[in-house]
Design a protein around this motif. Structure first.
Motif, PDB file in Angstrom:
ATOM      1  N   LYS A 182     -16.465   4.876  -3.087  1.00  0.00           N
ATOM      2  CA  LYS A 182     -15.117   5.057  -3.645  1.00  0.00           C
ATOM      3  C   LYS A 182     -14.245   6.018  -2.820  1.00  0.00           C
ATOM      4  O   LYS A 182     -13.109   5.663  -2.450  1.00  0.00           O
ATOM      5  N   PRO A 183     -14.703   7.229  -2.516  1.00  0.00           N
ATOM      6  CA  PRO A 183     -13.827   8.123  -1.744  1.00  0.00           C
ATOM      7  C   PRO A 183     -13.512   7.605  -0.352  1.00  0.00           C
ATOM      8  O   PRO A 183     -12.420   7.851   0.186  1.00  0.00           O
ATOM      9  N   LYS A 184     -14.438   6.850   0.242  1.00  0.00           N
ATOM     10  CA  LYS A 184     -14.185   6.315   1.582  1.00  0.00           C
ATOM     11  C   LYS A 184     -13.154   5.187   1.533  1.00  0.00           C
ATOM     12  O   LYS A 184     -12.303   5.072   2.430  1.00  0.00           O
ATOM     13  N   VAL A 185     -13.187   4.366   0.495  1.00  0.00           N
ATOM     14  CA  VAL A 185     -12.180   3.315   0.326  1.00  0.00           C
ATOM     15  C   VAL A 185     -10.800   3.951   0.130  1.00  0.00           C
ATOM     16  O   VAL A 185      -9.806   3.518   0.727  1.00  0.00           O
ATOM     17  N   ASP A 186     -10.735   4.984  -0.694  1.00  0.00           N
ATOM     18  CA  ASP A 186      -9.469   5.694  -0.910  1.00  0.00           C
ATOM     19  C   ASP A 186      -8.938   6.280   0.397  1.00  0.00           C
ATOM     20  O   ASP A 186      -7.736   6.195   0.704  1.00  0.00           O
ATOM     21  N   GLU A 187      -9.836   6.853   1.178  1.00  0.00           N
ATOM     22  CA  GLU A 187      -9.447   7.468   2.446  1.00  0.00           C
ATOM     23  C   GLU A 187      -8.915   6.428   3.431  1.00  0.00           C
ATOM     24  O   GLU A 187      -7.900   6.653   4.106  1.00  0.00           O
ATOM     25  N   LEU A 188      -9.585   5.284   3.509  1.00  0.00           N
ATOM     26  CA  LEU A 188      -9.140   4.220   4.417  1.00  0.00           C
ATOM     27  C   LEU A 188      -7.778   3.660   4.014  1.00  0.00           C
ATOM     28  O   LEU A 188      -6.948   3.360   4.874  1.00  0.00           O
ATOM     29  N   ALA A 189      -7.554   3.512   2.715  1.00  0.00           N
ATOM     30  CA  ALA A 189      -6.268   3.003   2.240  1.00  0.00           C
ATOM     31  C   ALA A 189      -5.144   3.957   2.617  1.00  0.00           C
ATOM     32  O   ALA A 189      -4.060   3.531   3.040  1.00  0.00           O
ATOM     33  N   ALA A 190      -5.396   5.258   2.475  1.00  0.00           N
ATOM     34  CA  ALA A 190      -4.385   6.253   2.835  1.00  0.00           C
ATOM     35  C   ALA A 190      -4.151   6.276   4.339  1.00  0.00           C
ATOM     36  O   ALA A 190      -3.016   6.456   4.804  1.00  0.00           O
ATOM     37  N   GLU A 191      -5.216   6.066   5.129  1.00  0.00           N
ATOM     38  CA  GLU A 191      -5.103   6.138   6.583  1.00  0.00           C
ATOM     39  C   GLU A 191      -4.453   4.897   7.183  1.00  0.00           C
ATOM     40  O   GLU A 191      -3.685   5.002   8.150  1.00  0.00           O
ATOM     41  N   THR A 192      -4.745   3.729   6.605  1.00  0.00           N
ATOM     42  CA  THR A 192      -4.223   2.474   7.165  1.00  0.00           C
ATOM     43  C   THR A 192      -2.938   2.002   6.501  1.00  0.00           C
ATOM     44  O   THR A 192      -2.223   1.153   7.044  1.00  0.00           O
TER      45      THR A 192
END
Length: 255
Positions: free
Chosen positions: A89-99
């Motif tokens: 979950k936190p990695k998906v959130d991080e990728l969405a914010a980054e991309t």
């Protein structure tokens, strides 16, 4: 009792779930409509519907019945107890914010891809994907990433059961072509989706593997084809995804 009797479906349970499927597909329906859809007597449908309503699974709105939020409790419970969820979950959130794009985590269950968590970036587009959505694995990037990292016999079972139905004109529907694509995915470590599930949308997906190398899920990034192309699609997003999935794999191995 015959040797096969224990494998026969319980008819009343089967009918109950057929009714639930009709109500989901039609977004609610009345007794007559359900009966016509399933080819059952209205009295039979009425008994099942009333039992489901009394158990809290259905709601009545005038002459129509709808599925209740009773299922939500079970769905959230199943999703939250999956060993991948808390880690990814936190990695998906991080990728969405980054991309700034739409990012999903998908698992395989009963041979289908199931979206268990998604996050939206600032410029993400809406598609048919949603939490709980079940999609044939060959139709999208995360699904192909999973297929490429399952045992050969499991891939054969899945494709034999579900076939290679087309979602768009770009969906792979030839087994030999799919096998070639899966080999390429294994070599480079990630999969592409060029408008194979939604027209005008590209995606990249990378598997999340256990210590034996078998996929237990995948993460994908999806966006408009005119934005996700060239180096963004072929180099930048794959690099981000591989870093994210590797981190998730390490955390899973030590959790």
């Amino acid at each position: 009792m015959t040797s096969n009797s224990k494998h026969r479906p319980v008819e009343t349970v089967d009918t109950a779930f057929e009714i639930i499927d009709v109500l989901k597909r039609k977004d609610g329906a009345g007794i007559t409509e359900i009966a016509d859809e399933l080819g059952l007597a209205k009295s039979t449908v009425h008994r099942h519907v009333k039992t489901l309503e009394e158990r809290g699974l259905l709601l009545q709105e005038e002459h129509n019945y709808r599925i209740s939020t009773w299922f939500l409790d079970y769905g959230v419970y199943v999703r939250n107890r999956h060993p991948l969820f808390d880690v990814v979950k936190p990695k998906v959130d991080e990728l969405a914010a980054e991309t700034d794009e739409k990012v999903w985590c998908v698992i395989e269950e009963h041979g289908m891809g199931v979206h268990i968590y998604g996050a939206e970036g600032r410029h993400s587009v809406k598609t048919h994907a949603r939490i709980g959505k079940r999609t044939p694995l060959h139709q999208f990037a995360a699904g192909k990433a999973i297929l490429a990292h399952l045992p050969d016999e499991r891939v054969d079972e899945i494709l034999t059961e579900y076939g290679l139905a087309a979602k768009t004109s770009q969906t792979i529907t030839d087994r030999e072509e799919l096998n070639d694509r899966l080999e390429g995915i294994r070599e480079r470590g990630y999969a592409f989706n060029h408008e194979e599930s939604v027209r005008g949308v590209h995606a990249v997906g990378a598997p999340i593997r256990d210590q034996s190398g078998t996929a237990i899920g995948a993460i994908s990034v999806a966006g408009p084809a005119n934005r996700l192309r060239d180096t963004a699609l072929a180099e930048e997003l794959p690099t981000l995804l591989l870093g994210a999935t590797n981190e998730v794999e390490i955390n899973l191995a030590h959790s």
